[in-house]
Write an enzyme that holds these catalytic residues in place. Structure first.
Site, PDB file in Angstrom:
ATOM      1  N   ARG A 239       0.866  -1.174   0.000  1.00 41.01           N
ATOM      2  CA  ARG A 239       0.000   0.000   0.000  1.00 41.01           C
ATOM      3  C   ARG A 239       0.905   1.227   0.000  1.00 41.01           C
ATOM      4  NH1 ARG A 239      -3.496  -2.778  -1.496  1.00 41.01           N
ATOM      5  NH2 ARG A 239      -5.462  -3.320  -0.491  1.00 41.01           N
ATOM      6  N   GLU A 268      -4.333   7.514  -4.291  1.00 46.01           N
ATOM      7  CA  GLU A 268      -4.587   6.988  -5.641  1.00 46.01           C
ATOM      8  C   GLU A 268      -5.957   7.440  -6.136  1.00 46.01           C
ATOM      9  OE1 GLU A 268      -4.180   2.749  -5.302  1.00 46.01           O
ATOM     10  OE2 GLU A 268      -2.146   2.934  -4.549  1.00 46.01           O
ATOM     11  N   HIS A 286      -1.577   0.671  -9.766  1.00 38.04           N
ATOM     12  CA  HIS A 286      -2.211  -0.298  -8.853  1.00 38.04           C
ATOM     13  C   HIS A 286      -2.920  -1.401  -9.656  1.00 38.04           C
ATOM     14  CE1 HIS A 286      -4.113  -0.863  -4.622  1.00 38.04           C
ATOM     15  NE2 HIS A 286      -3.941  -2.038  -5.228  1.00 38.04           N
TER      16      HIS A 286
HETATM   17  P1  NAP Z   1      -0.832 -12.026   4.426  1.00 46.31           P
HETATM   18  O1  NAP Z   1      -0.783 -13.437   3.981  1.00 46.31           O
HETATM   19  O2  NAP Z   1      -1.609 -11.667   5.634  1.00 46.31           O
HETATM   20  O3  NAP Z   1       0.677 -11.529   4.593  1.00 46.31           O
HETATM   21  C1  NAP Z   1       1.016 -10.328   5.210  1.00 46.31           C
HETATM   22  C2  NAP Z   1       2.415 -10.465   5.796  1.00 46.31           C
HETATM   23  O4  NAP Z   1       2.800  -9.201   6.328  1.00 46.31           O
HETATM   24  C3  NAP Z   1       2.476 -11.489   6.909  1.00 46.31           C
HETATM   25  O5  NAP Z   1       3.590 -12.308   6.702  1.00 46.31           O
HETATM   26  C4  NAP Z   1       2.645 -10.651   8.169  1.00 46.31           C
HETATM   27  O6  NAP Z   1       3.436 -11.359   9.107  1.00 46.31           O
HETATM   28  C5  NAP Z   1       3.364  -9.412   7.628  1.00 46.31           C
HETATM   29  N1  NAP Z   1       3.092  -8.227   8.444  1.00 46.31           N
HETATM   30  C6  NAP Z   1       1.889  -7.774   8.869  1.00 46.31           C
HETATM   31  N2  NAP Z   1       2.045  -6.673   9.599  1.00 46.31           N
HETATM   32  C7  NAP Z   1       3.372  -6.431   9.655  1.00 46.31           C
HETATM   33  C8  NAP Z   1       4.168  -5.443  10.290  1.00 46.31           C
HETATM   34  N3  NAP Z   1       3.616  -4.467  11.032  1.00 46.31           N
HETATM   35  N4  NAP Z   1       5.510  -5.489  10.137  1.00 46.31           N
HETATM   36  C9  NAP Z   1       6.065  -6.476   9.409  1.00 46.31           C
HETATM   37  N5  NAP Z   1       5.379  -7.451   8.793  1.00 46.31           N
HETATM   38  C10 NAP Z   1       4.045  -7.421   8.917  1.00 46.31           C
HETATM   39  O7  NAP Z   1      -1.395 -11.079   3.282  1.00 46.31           O
HETATM   40  P2  NAP Z   1      -1.271 -11.248   1.702  1.00 46.31           P
HETATM   41  O8  NAP Z   1      -2.450 -11.969   1.202  1.00 46.31           O
HETATM   42  O9  NAP Z   1       0.091 -11.752   1.362  1.00 46.31           O
HETATM   43  O10 NAP Z   1      -1.438  -9.708   1.263  1.00 46.31           O
HETATM   44  C11 NAP Z   1      -0.559  -8.746   1.748  1.00 46.31           C
HETATM   45  C12 NAP Z   1      -0.954  -7.347   1.338  1.00 46.31           C
HETATM   46  O11 NAP Z   1      -0.602  -7.115  -0.009  1.00 46.31           O
HETATM   47  C13 NAP Z   1      -2.437  -6.995   1.383  1.00 46.31           C
HETATM   48  O12 NAP Z   1      -2.910  -6.739   2.668  1.00 46.31           O
HETATM   49  C14 NAP Z   1      -2.487  -5.764   0.490  1.00 46.31           C
HETATM   50  O13 NAP Z   1      -2.236  -4.595   1.245  1.00 46.31           O
HETATM   51  C15 NAP Z   1      -1.330  -5.997  -0.480  1.00 46.31           C
HETATM   52  N6  NAP Z   1      -1.835  -6.297  -1.825  1.00 46.31           N
HETATM   53  C16 NAP Z   1      -1.632  -5.407  -2.835  1.00 46.31           C
HETATM   54  C17 NAP Z   1      -2.097  -5.681  -4.098  1.00 46.31           C
HETATM   55  C18 NAP Z   1      -1.880  -4.723  -5.226  1.00 46.31           C
HETATM   56  O14 NAP Z   1      -2.712  -4.703  -6.122  1.00 46.31           O
HETATM   57  N7  NAP Z   1      -0.801  -3.970  -5.246  1.00 46.31           N
HETATM   58  C19 NAP Z   1      -2.797  -6.850  -4.350  1.00 46.31           C
HETATM   59  C20 NAP Z   1      -2.985  -7.740  -3.308  1.00 46.31           C
HETATM   60  C21 NAP Z   1      -2.486  -7.445  -2.058  1.00 46.31           C
HETATM   61  P3  NAP Z   1       3.283 -11.071  10.686  1.00 46.31           P
HETATM   62  O15 NAP Z   1       1.817 -11.137  10.997  1.00 46.31           O
HETATM   63  O16 NAP Z   1       4.109 -12.129  11.313  1.00 46.31           O
HETATM   64  O17 NAP Z   1       3.860  -9.719  10.899  1.00 46.31           O
HETATM   65  C1  8YV Z   2      -7.046  -4.591  -5.870  1.00 44.94           C
HETATM   66  C2  8YV Z   2      -5.540  -5.063  -3.857  1.00 44.94           C
HETATM   67  O1  8YV Z   2      -6.460  -3.660  -6.728  1.00 44.94           O
HETATM   68  O2  8YV Z   2      -6.296  -7.168  -3.121  1.00 44.94           O
HETATM   69  C3  8YV Z   2      -5.814  -6.071  -2.814  1.00 44.94           C
HETATM   70  O3  8YV Z   2      -5.532  -5.793  -1.628  1.00 44.94           O
HETATM   71  O4  8YV Z   2      -4.961  -4.058  -3.605  1.00 44.94           O
HETATM   72  C4  8YV Z   2      -5.909  -5.328  -5.268  1.00 44.94           C
HETATM   73  O5  8YV Z   2      -6.042  -6.665  -5.543  1.00 44.94           O
HETATM   74  C5  8YV Z   2      -8.037  -3.859  -5.105  1.00 44.94           C
HETATM   75  O6  8YV Z   2      -8.336  -4.344  -3.868  1.00 44.94           O
HETATM   76  C6  8YV Z   2      -9.295  -3.708  -5.950  1.00 44.94           C
HETATM   77  O7  8YV Z   2     -10.210  -2.947  -5.297  1.00 44.94           O
END
Ligand code: NAP
Ligand code: 8YV
Length: 319
Positions: A239, A268, A286
């Protein structure tokens, strides 16, 4: 003639914003859909819908806060289109007994692909090189500048969760070394760093893939970028809030880090135009999960969670 067909009662559903067209179309078929963004008087529309609304589908990054929840006292489930739920007030939902679901796992591959693409494009400068060819500069100015290899470099993953592990698997195929930092050490074959500064010190490319929200706000700060140093790269698919953006801009401008690959930003889609001047930044809108296949799967899971809940069954991906 007697019509034996039973009229199927559709559940009511509020959709907060225009999103993936295929998902919206399915929602129109499955539910009596109220498109909140199309209502000329939002408050009046919420008031009229309130007595029958048990489910809300959220898409995009606007806030789902206590005020919205209070406007819908019969609300039982908020189903998010996306895995990150930093825009939803989870405490307010919990206090009101509202279930929140996300679209975990179905987007891991696409988001990890995007992270690796940003690593590749940031180090190898392919988008800049593409512009060089299109501008006719290859012919007039000769070979494009030399860039930086991935092989043998260390990728520091900040947030080795579902997506982080997929990024690690891909980075290994590029012959990169992997390290990571989470709050909790995991049983994985990669070295653990106890804090973000140490991770940044120990890696060449720092990739952020944590959740957003107050807990991670600005965790990539000046100290972290100093530790990454002038040869280091930063990639953000988490994010925009995870990095101190004004500091990042300054470090890129002053070449205090080598470059950045970004999919996410403050405010954004209103990206700070200061980024547009930088030759050492690769910028995406994004779009990490934005393929037809993955967005269809996300929408399918969002709808499945709603239907499961409304038929009295446990949801598939609760937050
Ligand atoms: P997840 O499986 O919950 O993984 C999140 C990781 O972050 C965990 O390993 C967690 O470990 C770590 N974490 C959480 N808080 C932390 C902190 N304060 N300091 C250090 N590490 C921390 O989630 P995911 O499914 O992989 O998704 C992760 C994130 O990616 C989403 O929440 C979203 O913000 C982002 N995302 C972005 C896009 C995009 O379009 N750019 C798409 C999908 C997801 P611990 O709990 O041990 O800290
Ligand atoms: C999407 C994301 O762009 O899953 C997330 O956390 O950031 C992306 O997959 C978004 O959530 C669509 O609204």
């Amino acid at each position: 003639m007697i019509n034996n067909k039973k009229a199927v009662m559709k559940h009511d559903l509020i959709l907060t914003a225009k999103g993936h067209p295929g998902t919206q179309k399915r929602m129109e078929q499955e539910f009596e859909l109220i498109k909140l963004w199309e209502q000329p008087d939002r408050a009046a529309a919420l008031k009229a819908a309130a007595p029958k609304i048990r489910a809300l589908a959220h898409t995009g990054h606007s806030k789902v806060d206590a005020t919205l929840m209070d406007a819908l006292p019969k609300l039982e489930i908020i189903a998010n289109f996306g895995v990150g739920v930093d825009q939803i007030d989870l405490d307010a939902a919990k206090q009101r007994g509202i279930i929140v679901t996300n679209t975990a796992n179905v987007l891991n591959d696409c988001v990890a692909d995007c992270a690796i693409a940003l690593v590749l494009n940031t180090l190898r400068k392919f988008p800049q090189a593409d512009k060089y060819v299109r501008a006719g500069l290859w012919k007039t100015q000769g070979t494009y500048q030399f860039t930086t290899s991935l092989g043998g470099k260390t990728l520091g993953i900040l947030g080795l969760g579902r997506i982080g592990e997929e990024i690690a698997a891909r980075a290994k195929a590029f012959k990169m070394n992997i390290r990571y930092h989470n709050r909790n050490k995991k049983d994985v074959p990669y070295p653990y760093d106890p804090d973000v500064v140490t991770l940044a010190k120990n890696c060449d490319v720092l990739v952020a893939i944590t959740p957003g929200g107050p807990e991670t706000k600005g965790i990539v700060n000046a100290a972290v970028l100093d530790a990454l140093g002038p040869q280091g790269y930063f990639v953000n698919v988490a994010r925009g809030s995870v990095v101190d953006q004004p500091v990042l801009l300054k470090y890129l401008r002053d070449k205090k880090i080598a470059g950045a690959g970004l999919d996410v930003y403050y405010d954004e889609p209103d990206v700070d135009p200061a980024f547009f001047e930088l030759d050492n930044a690769v910028l995406l809108p994004h779009m990490a999960s934005a393929t037809n296949e993955t967005r269809t799967a996300m929408g399918g899971l969002q709808i499945e969670n709603i239907l499961l809940h409304l038929s009295g069954k446990p949801v598939k991906t609760p937050v």
